[in-house]
Design an enzyme around this catalytic site. Structure first.
Site, PDB file in Angstrom:
ATOM      1  N   HIS A 160       0.950  -1.279   0.141  1.00 32.16           N
ATOM      2  CA  HIS A 160      -0.050   0.211  -0.514  1.00 32.16           C
ATOM      3  C   HIS A 160       1.149   0.503   0.341  1.00 32.16           C
ATOM      4  O   HIS A 160       0.321   2.116   0.140  1.00 32.16           O
ATOM      5  CB  HIS A 160      -1.090  -0.209   0.843  1.00 32.16           C
TER       6      HIS A 160
ATOM      7  N   LYS B 174      -9.307  13.791   5.373  1.00 30.63           N
ATOM      8  CA  LYS B 174      -8.041  12.328   5.369  1.00 30.63           C
ATOM      9  C   LYS B 174      -7.383  12.765   6.211  1.00 30.63           C
ATOM     10  O   LYS B 174      -6.699  13.554   7.103  1.00 30.63           O
ATOM     11  CB  LYS B 174      -7.127  11.847   3.723  1.00 30.63           C
ATOM     12  N   ARG B 175      -6.265  11.977   7.153  1.00 32.95           N
ATOM     13  CA  ARG B 175      -5.162  11.735   7.598  1.00 32.95           C
ATOM     14  C   ARG B 175      -3.896  13.143   7.175  1.00 32.95           C
ATOM     15  O   ARG B 175      -3.649  12.838   6.183  1.00 32.95           O
ATOM     16  CB  ARG B 175      -4.408  10.062   8.116  1.00 32.95           C
TER      17      ARG B 175
ATOM     18  N   LYS C 218      -0.045  14.497   1.339  1.00 34.24           N
ATOM     19  CA  LYS C 218      -0.584  14.596   0.922  1.00 34.24           C
ATOM     20  C   LYS C 218      -1.472  15.796   0.421  1.00 34.24           C
ATOM     21  O   LYS C 218      -2.360  16.361   0.381  1.00 34.24           O
ATOM     22  CB  LYS C 218      -2.137  13.962   2.265  1.00 34.24           C
TER      23      LYS C 218
ATOM     24  N   THR D 152      -8.577   6.148  -1.683  1.00 36.40           N
ATOM     25  CA  THR D 152     -10.126   6.097  -2.084  1.00 36.40           C
ATOM     26  C   THR D 152     -11.318   6.847  -1.682  1.00 36.40           C
ATOM     27  O   THR D 152     -12.112   6.429  -1.981  1.00 36.40           O
ATOM     28  CB  THR D 152     -10.521   4.561  -1.291  1.00 36.40           C
TER      29      THR D 152
ATOM     30  N   LYS E  83     -15.370   8.090  -3.312  1.00 32.36           N
ATOM     31  CA  LYS E  83     -16.314   8.608  -2.500  1.00 32.36           C
ATOM     32  C   LYS E  83     -16.804   9.183  -3.125  1.00 32.36           C
ATOM     33  O   LYS E  83     -18.282   9.562  -3.174  1.00 32.36           O
ATOM     34  CB  LYS E  83     -16.323   8.113  -1.445  1.00 32.36           C
TER      35      LYS E  83
HETATM   36  C1  F55 Z   1      -0.960   2.165   8.867  1.00 34.56           C
HETATM   37  C2  F55 Z   1       0.057   1.425   9.669  1.00 34.56           C
HETATM   38  C3  F55 Z   1       1.576   1.246   8.730  1.00 34.56           C
HETATM   39 CL1  F55 Z   1       2.849   0.563  10.052  1.00 34.56          CL
HETATM   40  C4  F55 Z   1       1.559   1.794   7.812  1.00 34.56           C
HETATM   41  C5  F55 Z   1       0.609   1.969   7.276  1.00 34.56           C
HETATM   42  C6  F55 Z   1      -0.490   2.185   7.570  1.00 34.56           C
HETATM   43  C7  F55 Z   1      -2.047   2.838   6.646  1.00 34.56           C
HETATM   44  O1  F55 Z   1      -2.967   2.897   7.300  1.00 34.56           O
HETATM   45  N1  F55 Z   1      -1.905   2.871   5.425  1.00 34.56           N
HETATM   46  C8  F55 Z   1      -3.253   3.187   4.635  1.00 34.56           C
HETATM   47  O2  F55 Z   1      -3.692   3.849   5.080  1.00 34.56           O
HETATM   48  N2  F55 Z   1      -1.890   3.176   3.889  1.00 34.56           N
HETATM   49  C9  F55 Z   1      -3.230   3.621   2.838  1.00 34.56           C
HETATM   50  O3  F55 Z   1      -3.783   2.198   1.783  1.00 34.56           O
HETATM   51  C10 F55 Z   1      -5.426   3.213   1.032  1.00 34.56           C
HETATM   52  C11 F55 Z   1      -5.477   1.942   0.085  1.00 34.56           C
HETATM   53  O4  F55 Z   1      -5.274   0.643  -0.163  1.00 34.56           O
HETATM   54  C12 F55 Z   1      -4.218   3.636  -0.510  1.00 34.56           C
HETATM   55  O5  F55 Z   1      -5.934   4.031  -1.085  1.00 34.56           O
HETATM   56  C13 F55 Z   1      -4.437   4.933   0.157  1.00 34.56           C
HETATM   57  O6  F55 Z   1      -3.382   5.277  -0.786  1.00 34.56           O
HETATM   58  C14 F55 Z   1      -2.929   4.481   1.240  1.00 34.56           C
HETATM   59  O7  F55 Z   1      -2.131   5.487   1.635  1.00 34.56           O
END
Ligand code: F55
Length: 841
Positions: free
Chosen positions: A374, A567-568, A573, A678, A682
């Site tokens: 991801h 978003k976070r 971002k 994502t 939405k």
């Molecule tokens: C959470 C914990 C760790 Cl240790 C690393 C990453 C995350 C996390 O929350 N990652 C995350 O949300 N990644 C997102 O995944 C989405 C689904 O595939 C993507 O759309 C997005 O781009 C990506 O940042």
């Protein structure tokens, strides 16, 4: 122990089997029964909380009946199952979703109304199940919905955190974190006190040769923690299929506390043991896209992986099949590297416990697993220190070394003498201390690796995993572009739009085949349709405006352009780009003549999102947004032309209010950094346009909806590296408009500028890694195009209709079908309709 009822008594069972309610009267009967028995209340003390509890229990009973039938059907059919391993499931609320998926929301609405309640108030009683950070966790939740809706035999496995992602409060403009204790009352889970798995930690490994000269390894000593299963039913939409999400909760092995220690007077340490065990499933780590390498996190990972695999293997063993058939019966998908230990654990079970040869076992393992990546951000790629591993999981470390040895031997055969290659791809990084590279282990131990959008899947093949493409060939790597469930993100979040679409496309079929939305193209210029369409958007904006008023006290004009970024909070971002753009707009407005002001579309800039508690820069961005809002919102000279809102505690249930209310949403990551995104999907699905960079899924959204319907700006991924190099080793002059923004910040216009020094400094003095200045001009220009386009409402509405009509591709159903075909090799198990399903449209 055989717990099955003997044949002669089964007729009685069948006769008295629970029958899921279908009618309003039966629903009310169930609600009243739960109020009066389960909750021990009556009509004289039934508040909304109690009504929520009773309504949920009524639906839960219904779901679990279908759950049981589904599990029986799947066991009987004996087909291949999918196990989706994710440390995060960002589910949000369950009641509304359950009512809609089983098609009984209207029944419930009327029933509740007859009992004296408004259904919206009851739905709002529910606490979000917030067992995730952001996109990765929400993706897992959308996948569960799609897998059930498509009748795939599929389980999710995760951790039952006592505390989900923290609740965010904004105090004096700063983020404050408050624990999210959500289990106080959770009617959606079923504790399975009979399903308990012992999980071992620490200890040592004894190796010897047995009587036939075979090498044997025994992992012994250390401590045991108990994993108890909690099951959450996952109802499919318009199908009886109800799948399972199994979450593990940790307890000390000796139950409450160690009685031996207790009796020998060592009371404190017996309590400490118990607390240490319970700590494992206590909290979700609140970092997204950051790996911190904490021991407790590794403990969580192994605890969850060991319990899940034990469960999966136990179920397989009941079938009495040969081990070689394991991958024909079971597909396990790893949601990022967090569950990578499952690869090692299965190898350990097969060689240490079941006595298989290494090669035989390894073939089974690699054919079972698939790995989804991801992110390409280096700080998010998981690594664990070897000494930490050695101490916590000594046998697993040995197996990892063996996996690595066999892997490196195969690399050496393919690329003889390439020492650099060996060092680059080794699962063990030769640093001080040595580190285990989890992504490499996941690649080596899986048969497929996928990225989550086309650009991202290309990037992993050409950058971080380049060597592995050479080693394994390109076919091991694939793309599955993310998707979202239209049930929650259209039908549930935007009921009026869903109803309008249903009325024009012949019912709710589009929710099961989202390409049906195509039929809306013919209404893109239809006057009456456009009017209804626009009215719905306006009503959704009024709803959000009310919410903003009630939570922030700020009045916003629903006729203004709603510009949303939720978003976070993360530097990549680029919420900072957005807020700098807002400050630029503020300066521009202040310099405008009254005539110019009349021509400008009023705007509301809306932000929301959590910063990881230890991420100082992200917290600074939140602080700046709030301080800008405080100044702009009370500047009478600006009035309605600009409002700046920060919405506290962004989560799934709030997203359901926010998403349908956007005119424009911002997806403005530095090109090449956002794997997919994502929320972009939405927002478009709800009739909003996007301002975005050529990054992640934005690119495919553009391809689907057409480039006239999206506002793209900024540098391309292919140019990012050179630009960064120029910043660091060439000249680096900032965009003049951005300099003006910084000057205003530095004049203390938004409070003490010292607070924002690190933020402006990261751009001025520290290389502007995320290219804020490089993209600033393009961003401002594109925002001007947005202003212009919004003035032509007729065209704008047409664009949004065409966009929605072309969003079919982004259903998570398409996504799951791709996983099933390309990675899992599983088939759905169709069900006859009519086994008690509600028949509502
Ligand atoms: C959470 C914990 C760790 Cl240790 C690393 C990453 C995350 C996390 O929350 N990652 C995350 O949300 N990644 C997102 O995944 C989405 C689904 O595939 C993507 O759309 C997005 O781009 C990506 O940042």
């Amino acid at each position: 122990v055989e717990a099955s009822i003997p044949e002669p008594q089964r007729d009685a069972w069948k006769k008295f089997q629970a029958k899921p309610f279908v009618s309003k009267d039966d629903f009310e009967k169930e609600v009243v029964r739960h109020v009066e028995t389960t909750l021990a209340r009556s009509m004289f003390n039934c508040d909304e909380t109690a009504a929520y509890a009773a309504a949920s229990l009524a639906f839960r009973d219904r779901l679990i009946t279908e759950w049981n039938r589904t599990q029986q059907r799947q066991t009987f059919a004996d087909t291949k199952r999918v196990y989706y391993l994710s440390l995060e499931f960002l589910m949000g609320r369950a009641l509304d979703n359950a009512m809609l998926n089983v098609g009984l929301k209207n029944v419930a609405k009327e029933g509740l109304s007859e009992l004296g309640f408004r259904i919206e108030d009851i739905i709002n009683q529910e606490h979000d199940a917030a067992l995730g950070n952001g996109g990765l966790g929400r993706l897992a939740a959308c996948f569960l919905d799609s897998m059930a809706s498509l009748n795939f035999p599929a389980w999710g496995y995760g951790l039952r955190y006592k505390y989900g992602i923290f609740k965010q409060e904004i105090v004096d403009g700063y983020q404050v974190e408050v624990p999210d204790y959500w289990l106080d009352f959770n009617p959606w889970e079923f504790p399975r006190h009979d399903i308990v798995v012992d999980v071992q930690f620490y200890g040592g490994v004894r190796k010897y040769q047995d009587e036939v000269g075979k090498n044997v390894a025994v992992w012994e000593g250390g401590e045991i923690v108990k994993a108890t299963a909690y099951d959450v039913p996952i109802p499919g939409f318009d199908t009886p299929t109800t799948n399972n999400m199994r979450l593990w909760s940790s307890k000390a092995a000796s139950g409450e506390f160690d009685f031996q220690k207790f009796n020998s007077g060592d009371y404190e340490s017996s309590v400490a043991d118990q607390q240490r065990a319970e700590t494992i499933s206590a909290v979700l780590y609140p970092n997204d896209n950051l790996d911190r390498g904490k021991e407790l996190r590794l403990k969580q990972q192994y605890f969850w992986v060991a319990a899940s695999l034990y469960d999966i293997v136990r179920r397989f063993k009941k079938s009495k099949r040969a081990w070689s058939e394991f991958p024909d019966q079971i597909a396990i998908q790893l949601n990022d590297t967090h569950p990578t230990l499952a690869i090692v654990e299965l190898q350990r079970i097969l060689i240490d416990m079941e006595g298989l040869d290494w090669d035989e076992a390894w073939t089974i393992v690699t054919n079972t697993f698939g790995y989804t990546n991801h992110t390409v951000l280096p700080e998010a790629l998981e690594k664990w220190s070897v000494p930490l591993f050695q101490n916590l999981l000594p046998r697993h470390l040995q197996i990892i070394y063996d996996i690595n040895m066999f892997f490196l031997q195969s690399v050496e055969r393919k690329f003889p003498g390439d020492r650099d290659m060996l060092a680059r791809v080794s699962i063990i990084e030769e640093s001080q201390p040595k580190m285990v590279r989890m992504a490499f282990l996941a690649i080596v131990g899986s048969h497929k690796v996928n990225g989550v959008a086309e650009l991202h899947s290309d990037l992993i093949k050409t950058t971080i995993f380049k060597d592995f493409v050479k080693i394994f060939g390109p076919d091991k790597f694939t793309n599955v572009t993310n998707g979202i469930t239209p049930r929650r993100w259209l039908h549930q979040a935007n009921p009026r739009l869903s109803e309008l679409i249903a009325s024009k496309t012949g019912g709710l079929g589009f929710l099961k085949d989202l390409n049906v939305l195509n039929e809306l193209e013919k209404f893109a210029d239809d006057k009456a349709f456009k009017k209804e369409w626009a009215e719905i958007k306006y009503a959704n904006k009024v709803r959000l405006a009310k919410y903003i008023k009630s939570t922030t006290g700020v009045t916003v004009n629903p006729a203004a352009l709603f510009d949303i970024q939720v978003k976070r909070i993360h530097e990549y971002k680029r919420q900072q780009l957005n807020i700098f753009g807002v400050i630029h707009r503020y300066l521009t407005i202040k310099a405008m003549t009254p005539e110019q002001r009349k021509k400008l579309a009023p705007r509301v800039s809306i932000f929301g999102g959590k910063a990881a508690p230890g991420y100082w820069m992200a917290k600074t961005i939140i602080h700046l947004i709030n301080n800008v809002g405080a100044v702009v919102n009370k500047d009478p000279d600006v009035g309605d032309l600009l409002k700046v809102i920060f919405l506290e505690d962004y989560n799934v249930s709030k997203a359901e209010i926010i998403t349908p209310a956007s005119d424009v949403s911002e997806h403005i990551s530095t090109a090449g950094t956002e794997a997919s995104g994502t929320s972009n999907m939405k927002f478009v699905l709800n009739g909003g346009l996007i301002i975005g960079t050529c990054d992640g899924a934005n690119i495919e959204i553009t391809r689907e909806i057409g480039e006239n319907n999206i506002f793209l700006f900024g540098n391309l991924a292919e140019d990012v590296e050179d630009l960064r190099h120029t910043h660091n080793y060439g000249s680096h002059t900032l965009d003049p408009d951005l300099v003006k923004v910084f000057d205003l910040i530095k004049s203390n216009a938004f409070g003490d500028a010292g607070a924002f020094g690190a933020l402006t400094g990261s751009i001025e003095d520290h290389g502007d890694y995320y290219l804020v200045s490089d993209d600033f001009h393009s961003y401002i220009q594109t925002q001007t195009l947005v202003d212009e386009a919004y003035k032509n409402q007729e065209e704008w509405i047409t664009k949004t209709i065409l966009s929605v009509a072309r969003m079919g591709f982004f259903s998570s159903d398409r996504c799951i079908n791709e996983y099933a075909e390309m990675i899992w090799n599983v088939e759905p198990l169709p069900v006859e309709k009519g086994s008690g399903l509600g028949k509502e449209e």
